[in-house]
Design an enzyme around this catalytic site. Structure first.
Site: not given
Length: 312
Positions: A52, A56, A84, A181
């Site tokens: 992640r 991001h 975040n 995911h």
């Protein structure tokens, strides 16, 4: 499973190279891998958090490690932006960078450490291996308000396509990278709106499997769902990188609204169906899409940050 991926950089981007540190820091990837492996032994959520982190970081200003910078009195940084808060595991990058500075001072950028670590957590979780293109520089700016540009868990397919297209990524890239995911974890706040008072006519999102929704309600009771461990993994094979995420979507067990939306759209449904039955195809395309994302917004105006949390 190893994939060799070739990507041609755009003129506005720096030319990345899989062999960038072969002479200047040949032990770089080994040092990062060992650091990541040690962290996973102590915390099984590290793979989800580091993957992640890569997504991001790249989605805000390109892959420039701006997500690592700490906030200051005059500026709230990306890492403290609402999307975040659940990234965490910044210490893994800190530890790897500390070791790298001892062996190869002022050589390996934090942005490259994130990219390599993201590849490593996928591979260590049973997913594909690919050669990471390297040579990124670290950015000097980080703003929390820019995290609003991240694709959200409530996005519909058109919004997702638009968000990914702004980063030079196709519809297929979007569906493919959503497969990350498979080793993801979500806090209740990202999906609880699907479980209670969803609409005037439905208490629960009608696109969600009813029994699955009930199981999520137990994990996220209205009275107590703000704890750091309150939430759920995003597919049933929690620590394994595989194609189960797509099988879950076909069974109407996508946790995010944005996940389940992929099944209801003709532009994306066929890709979900393909990956659900062909894991090798998913792995192959995931490696390709990760290289494409890692090449987004790369330029040569940054620095090699000595401390991940502060500009030089």
């Amino acid at each position: 499973m190893i994939f060799t991926v070739f990507v041609i950089a755009k003129p506005s981007e720096a030319a990345l190279n899989a062999h960038y540190y072969d002479r200047s820091c040949p032990a770089a990837e080994k040092i990062i891998l060992e650091t990541v492996q040690k962290a996973i032994l102590h915390d099984p959520k590290v793979p989800a958090r580091l993957l992640r982190m890569f997504f991001h970081d790249c989605f805000i200003r390109g892959c420039d490690a701006s997500i690592l910078l700490d906030s200051a009195k005059s500026n709230q940084a990306e890492k403290d932006g609402p999307p975040n808060i659940s990234v965490r595991s910044f210490y893994v990058i800190d530890n790897a960078k500390t070791k790298l500075e001892k062996v190869c001072p002022r050589t390996v950028s934090c942005a490259d450490v994130i990219a390599i670590a993201a590849r490593d957590v996928v591979t260590l979780s049973g997913g594909p291996y690919w050669s990471v293109l390297k040579g990124r520089k670290d950015g000097r700016m980080s703003r929390a308000n820019e995290t609003i540009n991240l694709p959200g868990p409530t996005f519909n397919v058109s919004q997702l396509i638009q968000s990914f297209a702004a980063r030079g990524l196709s519809v297929k890239d979007m569906v493919t990278l959503s497969g990350g995911h498979t080793i993801g974890f979500s806090h209740c706040s990202s999906f609880e709106a699907r479980l209670h008072n969803f609409s005037k006519f439905h208490d629960i999102d009608p696109s969600m499997n009813f029994a699955f929704a009930q199981s999520l309600k137990k994990k996220c009771p209205i009275s107590n769902n703000r704890g750091k461990n309150a939430g759920t993994f995003l597919d049933s094979t929690t620590s394994v990188f595989d194609n189960d995420y797509y099988k879950q979507i076909l069974s109407r067990k996508g946790v995010f609204g944005s996940d389940q939306a992929l099944l209801g759209e003709y532009r994306t449904r066929w890709i979900v169906e393909t990956y659900a039955r062909d894991q090798k195809a998913f792995f192959r395309e995931f490696a390709t899409s990760m290289v494409k994302l890692g090449n987004f917004g790369v330029n040569e105006t940054g620095e090699v940050r000595l401390n991940p949390r502060f500009v030089n």
